[in-house]
Design a protein around this motif. Structure first.
Motif, PDB file in Angstrom:
ATOM      1  N   ALA A 232       0.847  -1.185   0.000  1.00 45.14           N
ATOM      2  CA  ALA A 232       0.000   0.000   0.000  1.00 45.14           C
ATOM      3  C   ALA A 232       0.884   1.236   0.000  1.00 45.14           C
ATOM      4  O   ALA A 232       1.916   1.266   0.669  1.00 45.14           O
ATOM      5  N   VAL A 233       0.469   2.249  -0.763  1.00 46.02           N
ATOM      6  CA  VAL A 233       1.220   3.498  -0.829  1.00 46.02           C
ATOM      7  C   VAL A 233       0.280   4.637  -0.424  1.00 46.02           C
ATOM      8  O   VAL A 233      -0.908   4.620  -0.756  1.00 46.02           O
ATOM      9  N   LEU A 234       0.832   5.595   0.320  1.00 49.58           N
ATOM     10  CA  LEU A 234       0.051   6.733   0.813  1.00 49.58           C
ATOM     11  C   LEU A 234       0.899   7.989   0.684  1.00 49.58           C
ATOM     12  O   LEU A 234       2.082   7.979   1.031  1.00 49.58           O
ATOM     13  N   THR A 238       5.510  13.003  -1.567  1.00 47.75           N
ATOM     14  CA  THR A 238       6.498  12.123  -0.917  1.00 47.75           C
ATOM     15  C   THR A 238       5.801  10.857  -0.421  1.00 47.75           C
ATOM     16  O   THR A 238       5.618  10.661   0.788  1.00 47.75           O
ATOM     17  N   PRO A 239       5.381   9.999  -1.361  1.00 51.49           N
ATOM     18  CA  PRO A 239       4.614   8.803  -0.991  1.00 51.49           C
ATOM     19  C   PRO A 239       5.431   7.793  -0.186  1.00 51.49           C
ATOM     20  O   PRO A 239       6.636   7.669  -0.378  1.00 51.49           O
ATOM     21  N   GLN A 240       4.753   7.108   0.734  1.00 53.52           N
ATOM     22  CA  GLN A 240       5.388   6.084   1.572  1.00 53.52           C
ATOM     23  C   GLN A 240       4.741   4.734   1.271  1.00 53.52           C
ATOM     24  O   GLN A 240       3.534   4.665   1.041  1.00 53.52           O
ATOM     25  N   ALA A 241       5.550   3.677   1.317  1.00 53.84           N
ATOM     26  CA  ALA A 241       5.031   2.328   1.090  1.00 53.84           C
ATOM     27  C   ALA A 241       5.038   1.530   2.383  1.00 53.84           C
ATOM     28  O   ALA A 241       5.873   1.742   3.255  1.00 53.84           O
ATOM     29  N   THR A 242       4.084   0.609   2.501  1.00 58.07           N
ATOM     30  CA  THR A 242       3.970  -0.238   3.697  1.00 58.07           C
ATOM     31  C   THR A 242       4.856  -1.473   3.582  1.00 58.07           C
ATOM     32  O   THR A 242       5.542  -1.674   2.585  1.00 58.07           O
ATOM     33  N   VAL A 243       4.750  -2.316   4.590  1.00 60.12           N
ATOM     34  CA  VAL A 243       5.301  -3.668   4.510  1.00 60.12           C
ATOM     35  C   VAL A 243       4.512  -4.421   3.427  1.00 60.12           C
ATOM     36  O   VAL A 243       3.387  -4.041   3.106  1.00 60.12           O
ATOM     37  N   PRO A 244       5.103  -5.482   2.854  1.00 55.46           N
ATOM     38  CA  PRO A 244       4.351  -6.252   1.852  1.00 55.46           C
ATOM     39  C   PRO A 244       3.341  -7.198   2.504  1.00 55.46           C
ATOM     40  O   PRO A 244       3.553  -7.664   3.624  1.00 55.46           O
ATOM     41  N   GLY A 245       2.247  -7.450   1.792  1.00 55.05           N
ATOM     42  CA  GLY A 245       1.273  -8.464   2.208  1.00 55.05           C
ATOM     43  C   GLY A 245       1.192  -9.518   1.123  1.00 55.05           C
ATOM     44  O   GLY A 245       1.444  -9.229  -0.042  1.00 55.05           O
ATOM     45  N   LYS A 279      13.401  -3.717  -2.148  1.00 55.16           N
ATOM     46  CA  LYS A 279      13.191  -3.567  -3.588  1.00 55.16           C
ATOM     47  C   LYS A 279      11.704  -3.310  -3.867  1.00 55.16           C
ATOM     48  O   LYS A 279      11.341  -2.430  -4.643  1.00 55.16           O
ATOM     49  N   LEU A 280      10.832  -4.086  -3.209  1.00 55.97           N
ATOM     50  CA  LEU A 280       9.386  -3.939  -3.415  1.00 55.97           C
ATOM     51  C   LEU A 280       8.924  -2.543  -3.010  1.00 55.97           C
ATOM     52  O   LEU A 280       8.102  -1.918  -3.702  1.00 55.97           O
ATOM     53  N   GLN A 281       9.450  -2.050  -1.882  1.00 60.21           N
ATOM     54  CA  GLN A 281       9.036  -0.719  -1.417  1.00 60.21           C
ATOM     55  C   GLN A 281       9.506   0.368  -2.383  1.00 60.21           C
ATOM     56  O   GLN A 281       8.774   1.307  -2.682  1.00 60.21           O
ATOM     57  N   THR A 286       8.005   3.953  -7.002  1.00 61.93           N
ATOM     58  CA  THR A 286       8.265   4.289  -8.414  1.00 61.93           C
ATOM     59  C   THR A 286       6.998   4.111  -9.264  1.00 61.93           C
ATOM     60  O   THR A 286       6.670   4.950 -10.108  1.00 61.93           O
ATOM     61  N   VAL A 287       6.270   3.015  -9.002  1.00 63.55           N
ATOM     62  CA  VAL A 287       5.007   2.758  -9.714  1.00 63.55           C
ATOM     63  C   VAL A 287       4.026   3.900  -9.475  1.00 63.55           C
ATOM     64  O   VAL A 287       3.412   4.444 -10.403  1.00 63.55           O
ATOM     65  N   PHE A 288       3.877   4.267  -8.221  1.00 63.48           N
ATOM     66  CA  PHE A 288       2.936   5.313  -7.808  1.00 63.48           C
ATOM     67  C   PHE A 288       3.247   6.615  -8.544  1.00 63.48           C
ATOM     68  O   PHE A 288       2.361   7.275  -9.097  1.00 63.48           O
ATOM     69  N   GLN A 289       4.546   6.942  -8.567  1.00 66.54           N
ATOM     70  CA  GLN A 289       4.937   8.203  -9.215  1.00 66.54           C
ATOM     71  C   GLN A 289       4.899   8.097 -10.735  1.00 66.54           C
ATOM     72  O   GLN A 289       4.607   9.077 -11.421  1.00 66.54           O
ATOM     73  N   ALA A 290       5.165   6.888 -11.263  1.00 57.38           N
ATOM     74  CA  ALA A 290       5.177   6.714 -12.725  1.00 57.38           C
ATOM     75  C   ALA A 290       3.804   6.991 -13.337  1.00 57.38           C
ATOM     76  O   ALA A 290       3.703   7.538 -14.434  1.00 57.38           O
TER      77      ALA A 290
END
Ligand code: ATP
Ligand code: MG
Ligand code: MG
Ligand code: MG
Length: 356
Positions: A232-234, A238-245, A279-281, A286-290
């Protein structure tokens, strides 16, 4: 005075029902000390009604009664408000401070309704027109991912007219460029609606027809044998990513039923090497900003046994029930569901004031 948050839900997409469940959770969790909650329900035919309770709609299949008031959003940035469509009156003045779209799929998540909000001059939660559009179109989304250097699976994009008139050339292309199984998807949808896992050539035609019933653009993807990992990204700039699920689908793949009817399992946090998590974070941001997303996004990955990573997609208005991956991931990262809603509202207002 309390801030007036207008939650809008339902809609014309194949994800109407999912939206009602997400909206019921959001309404329940919004802090009533801080917010006065107003609602608008959109029918499957696209009509907007004031003061709808999403749970009631879920139970009575979206039945509109004679005292429900059909409304429209006035495009007047100096005085944004809802007004009744004909003759009726509203219980209040139809005004609000921010719209919280809890809509999934086309005409809700794809930038179209966001375009209307922009024209009407109202703050809203989540991505704008471009972010929504790129996050919904799996073909254009992959093009943007590739350009950002993100790892994606091999795929072919075909148009409905080609499916109708020249299926043999599609078959040939699939046989030479990909290998079975492949996943056939409508370019613009969600909740796995219209998606087929195709394991042999003879099933390809049927899958293409099904996907083309939902969209005039269809994506055929190389199937990969991999774990399904989501982050999840919020944030805005300056977006932040969570731990992976991790999702453990209870069916052959994570199809509509596996998502909402049977109980697939979510494992949070997913057990992965620290290097893979980092790497995932990095990829998730990068995905969010792309795609030019704002506010929120859930980024879906495939991770193989050797922890090779492929980006599958981003959802700019992901499932938002209290058992959905997006809020669960934030909970595991230390942000409760009500606090998450506070932050999304703040981010929506911040974006509005930056741009207006
Ligand atoms: P949502 O928006 O609800 O997350 P969606 O309709 O956008 O879903 P995808 O996430 O692209 O659809 O695909 C749905 C599911 O199909 C995936 O979660 C996965 O189980 C399976 N799937 C899709 N593409 C592939 C692939 N290339 N290889 C293996 N499995 C796949
Ligand atoms: Mg999706
Ligand atoms: Mg989706
Ligand atoms: Mg997905």
């Amino acid at each position: 005075p309390k801030m007036k948050v207008l939650v809008i839900f339902g809609g014309e997409s194949g994800e109407h029902e999912v939206s009602l469940v997400s909206a019921a959770s959001v309404i329940q969790a919004l802090d009533k000390e801080k917010y006065e909650i107003l609602t608008v329900g959109i029918t499957k035919k696209g009509q907007w009604y004031w003061g709808i309770d999403p749970q009631t709609w879920k139970l009575n299949n979206g039945t509109v009664s004679s005292h429900d008031v059909q409304v429209t959003l006035v495009t007047d940035p100096a005085n944004p408000r809802f007004i009744p469509v004909s003759g009726n009156t509203l219980p209040g003045d139809g005004k609000f401070d921010l719209i919280f779209p809890v809509l999934h799929g086309p005409k809700g998540e794809d930038g179209t309704i966001q375009g209307l909000f922009e024209i009407a001059g109202v703050p809203y939660v989540g991505s704008g027109v471009l972010g929504g559009a790129l996050g919904m179109d799996k073909d254009r989304m992959k093009a943007v991912f590739a350009q950002a250097g993100l790892p994606i699976v091999p795929h072919i994009t075909v148009l409905k007219n080609q499916i109708d008139n020249d299926p043999d050339s599609i078959r040939t292309k699939v046989m030479t460029e990909l290998s079975f199984p492949v996943f056939v998807k409508p370019a613009n949808l969600g909740s796995s609606v219209g998606i087929t896992k195709v394991s042999r050539e003879s099933d390809l035609g049927q899958a293409l027809k099904l996907a083309a019933a939902y969209d005039d653009k269809v994506v055929i993807e190389q199937g990969v044998k991999a774990r399904e990992i989501e982050l999840a990204v919020l944030g805005n700039e300056t977006p932040q990513a969570t731990v992976p699920g991790e999702i453990i689908p209870c069916k052959e793949f994570y199809d509509y039923e596996a998502k909402y009817i049977d109980d697939s399992k979510l494992i949070i946090p997913a057990q992965l090497n620290k290097k893979t998590v980092n790497k995932l974070q990095e990829y998730a941001v990068t995905v969010f900003q792309a795609v030019d997303a704002s506010g929120l996004g859930r980024v879906d990955f495939f991770v193989t046994d050797t922890e090779e990573i492929f980006v599958n997609e981003i959802n700019t208005l992901p499932g938002f029930t209290n058992i959905s991956m997006y809020p669960k991931l934030w909970e595991a990262t230390g942000v409760s569901y009500p606090e998450l809603l506070n932050r999304l509202i703040r981010l929506g207002l911040e974006r509005f004031h930056r741009l207006n």
